[in-house]
Motif scaffolding. Sequence first.
Motif, short mmCIF file in Angstrom:
data_model
loop_
_atom_site.label_atom_id
_atom_site.label_comp_id
_atom_site.label_asym_id
_atom_site.label_seq_id
_atom_site.Cartn_x
_atom_site.Cartn_y
_atom_site.Cartn_z
N LEU A 256 -10.97 1.12 -12.14
CA LEU A 256 -9.58 0.75 -12.42
C LEU A 256 -8.76 1.93 -12.93
N LYS A 257 -9.47 2.83 -13.58
CA LYS A 257 -8.73 3.96 -14.16
C LYS A 257 -8.37 4.99 -13.10
N ARG A 258 -9.32 5.24 -12.18
CA ARG A 258 -9.06 6.24 -11.13
C ARG A 258 -8.43 5.60 -9.87
N ASP A 259 -8.29 4.23 -9.91
CA ASP A 259 -7.78 3.48 -8.74
C ASP A 259 -8.62 3.78 -7.50
N TYR A 260 -9.93 3.76 -7.72
CA TYR A 260 -10.88 4.13 -6.66
C TYR A 260 -11.74 2.91 -6.34
N TYR A 261 -11.96 2.69 -5.06
CA TYR A 261 -12.68 1.48 -4.61
C TYR A 261 -13.87 1.87 -3.76
N ARG A 262 -15.00 1.24 -4.05
CA ARG A 262 -16.21 1.48 -3.25
C ARG A 262 -16.80 0.13 -2.88
N ILE A 263 -17.06 -0.10 -1.59
CA ILE A 263 -17.59 -1.41 -1.15
C ILE A 263 -18.75 -1.21 -0.17
N SER A 264 -19.64 -2.19 -0.06
CA SER A 264 -20.77 -2.10 0.90
C SER A 264 -20.24 -1.69 2.26
N SER A 265 -20.93 -0.79 2.90
CA SER A 265 -20.38 -0.25 4.15
C SER A 265 -20.29 -1.30 5.26
N ASN A 266 -21.11 -2.40 5.20
CA ASN A 266 -21.01 -3.41 6.26
C ASN A 266 -19.65 -4.14 6.26
N ALA A 267 -18.92 -4.03 5.14
CA ALA A 267 -17.58 -4.66 5.07
C ALA A 267 -16.62 -3.98 6.04
N LEU A 268 -16.93 -2.74 6.36
CA LEU A 268 -16.05 -1.97 7.26
C LEU A 268 -16.00 -2.55 8.66
N ASP B 165 -15.09 2.82 3.39
CA ASP B 165 -15.91 2.08 2.41
C ASP B 165 -15.74 2.66 1.01
N SER B 166 -14.99 3.78 0.88
CA SER B 166 -14.65 4.31 -0.45
C SER B 166 -13.29 4.99 -0.34
N PHE B 167 -12.40 4.63 -1.20
CA PHE B 167 -11.06 5.23 -1.10
C PHE B 167 -10.32 5.19 -2.44
N TYR B 168 -9.42 6.17 -2.61
CA TYR B 168 -8.54 6.22 -3.78
C TYR B 168 -7.25 5.45 -3.45
N ASP B 169 -6.33 5.36 -4.39
CA ASP B 169 -5.06 4.61 -4.25
C ASP B 169 -5.33 3.16 -3.83
N ALA B 170 -6.38 2.61 -4.42
CA ALA B 170 -6.81 1.27 -4.02
C ALA B 170 -5.69 0.23 -4.16
N THR B 171 -4.94 0.27 -5.25
CA THR B 171 -3.90 -0.76 -5.48
C THR B 171 -2.89 -0.76 -4.33
N GLU B 172 -2.50 0.44 -3.91
CA GLU B 172 -1.54 0.56 -2.83
C GLU B 172 -2.18 0.16 -1.49
N LYS B 173 -3.44 0.61 -1.29
CA LYS B 173 -4.10 0.37 0.01
C LYS B 173 -4.54 -1.09 0.20
N HIS B 174 -4.51 -1.87 -0.89
CA HIS B 174 -4.79 -3.31 -0.73
C HIS B 174 -3.91 -3.92 0.36
N LYS B 175 -2.69 -3.41 0.46
CA LYS B 175 -1.73 -3.96 1.42
C LYS B 175 -2.23 -3.85 2.86
N LEU B 176 -3.19 -2.92 3.08
CA LEU B 176 -3.70 -2.74 4.44
C LEU B 176 -4.65 -3.88 4.85
N PHE B 177 -5.33 -4.44 3.86
CA PHE B 177 -6.37 -5.41 4.25
C PHE B 177 -6.28 -6.76 3.52
N VAL B 178 -5.32 -6.89 2.60
CA VAL B 178 -5.15 -8.20 1.94
C VAL B 178 -4.01 -8.93 2.67
#
Length: 567
Positions: A33-45, A53-66
């Motif tokens: 939450l502090k670095r706004d970095y997201y890491r998820i199981s690679s099968n989610a891709l 499967d790992s990316f920064y600016d997670a809060t902003e990039k949520h808009k791509l997949f939520v």
Amino acid sequence: MYKEIAGISEKQLESVVELFNPCMDDYLYVFDLKRDYYRISSNALTRFALPSDSFYDATEKHKLFVYSDDIDILQNELKSIMSHEKSFHDLHYRWLDKEGNAIWINCRGRVIYDENGAPGLLVGCINEIGNKQKADNISGLLGESSLSEYVKQYGDTFPSGFFMRIGIDDFSSINGNLGMKYGDFILKRTAECISKNLRCDQKLFRIVADEFMIVDFSGNSIKDAHELYRQLRQSVSDFIEENKYQTVYTISAGILDTAIITGGYEGVMKLSEFALKEAKNEGKNSYYVFEQEKYDAFVRKRKITRALHHAVNNNFEGFEAYFQPIVDAKTYNLIGAEALMRFTLTSEDGVTPGERISPAEFIPLLEDTGLIIPTGKWMLNEAIDMCSKWQKYIPDFRVNINLSYIQISKSCVLDEILLSIKMHHLNSSSVGIELTESGYLDTNPHIRKLWDGLKKNGVKIILDDFGTGYSNLHCLGELNPTYIKIDRTFTIKALNNEYERELLTHIIEMSHSLGLSICIEGIETKKELMDLRNLEPDYIQGYLFGKPYSIEEFYERFIQPKNTEKQ
Ligand code: C2E
Ligand code: CA
Ligand code: CA
């Protein structure tokens, strides 16, 4: 280093995510939450529209997949975590898959705090609730189990508002004609037509194949529900036009006021199913608002139908043959009887035992279910059996038996009649078959065949209920029945109205001139008898001479020697 997981570094946590990846259908994640970095199981891709499967600016990039409608819910949730309101995250919302479809997920995670007590990591698991039938990925809506969860939290009393169960009319023919994939497309677009008309406090679920449920717990009235239905119908029409009329379909809706529901969630499902069925029964492309009275009648009908099935399968227990006397109009002597079916509920039926059901209620149910075929056959044998027994006392005693069109068109009733007469060594002229007068009597080939067969074998044919339906005078000559029964409603009219009396007089005169006899039904009083005497009917049947009686009572009153003399 985080307080709660002393000894495990963030890097090691990320390795755990990847370590379990091959073993899970669900997806593990670590959200820094502090670095706004997201890491998820690679099968989610391979499943979701994730950037990596790992990316920064997670809060902003949520808009791509939520799913766009759910971004606010997610952001509010993250705010609650950051402000220490929540230390555990548990949210149902939608992600987009690679084709852009909304997929319901349940995201759960634990908040890990840093040395200063600030929320640092969110670690947890995401699963697709559609896999558990909680949601439906074709329509992009929550499914029946989510509806159940949502509604059950209110127990038996719901906030004011309404339920609206919507069904696509004749959906199976869309699937059948255009294929399942096209059917899925229609479902999805219909779901969208519904969704876009809903207010934010109304919820939508897909319950079964082609049915949706709108839940409104926000105090809207049934009038609002009508209006909403009209809007939905308009949206569907707009979509059909947009879709260049590739398929034209309609929707029906069953509406329930939350205030009248009993039985909690099960009650909602049962009553809404009934309401939707009624909307479809009333011609589809319409809505029906639930009425308790109509539902009670439906439940009663279902119970009686079950009782009839039970009786047929248990040696006709509960059925009885009753007999009503028919007398000669000049001498008032008994000439025979009409056999009339009776049905009483037995204790095993689960309905009030001992209740006598009127033929006006159970005969149509026997006809609808086809059970009139076995019961009609049973009646036929009972009546012929009694006729042969009573002829020992009154040799020219005759019995009349009612036949239903279902028996005529769907069974070998002519053979059954002739066989029963033969088995009981009866003269076929002792048996009369009553057929209700109707417009197609002379044209229906099944009836024609039966009519000819009965005539050829000397069985009497009686045209029943004359004056209630078509009163087709022209076919009287052609059909040439043995006699005609004038229904009580016609008789009553003739007693009270000069025109009807004239009409009845002419019908009787004409029938007599064609060589047909007349039986007047439903004479209840001496006055009625006197008023109708000069019409010169041949036979009379009515309460004045006797009601329908059980075998024992009929025997006592009319058959046994001491009483026969009184007739
Ligand atoms: P339906 O064939 O017209 O039978 C005559 C009906 O008139 C009987 O009603 C009888 O009880 C009634 N009735 C006779 N005299 C009077 C009277 O003076 N006043 C009044 N108000 N009514 C009188 P029920 O027994 O209730 O039967 C109703 C109908 O059910 C019958 O009408 C017939 O259509 C049908 N039904 C009865 N038994 C059978 C059966 O075994 N097979 C078939 N297919 N239909 C049957
Ligand atoms: Ca009859
Ligand atoms: Ca009748």
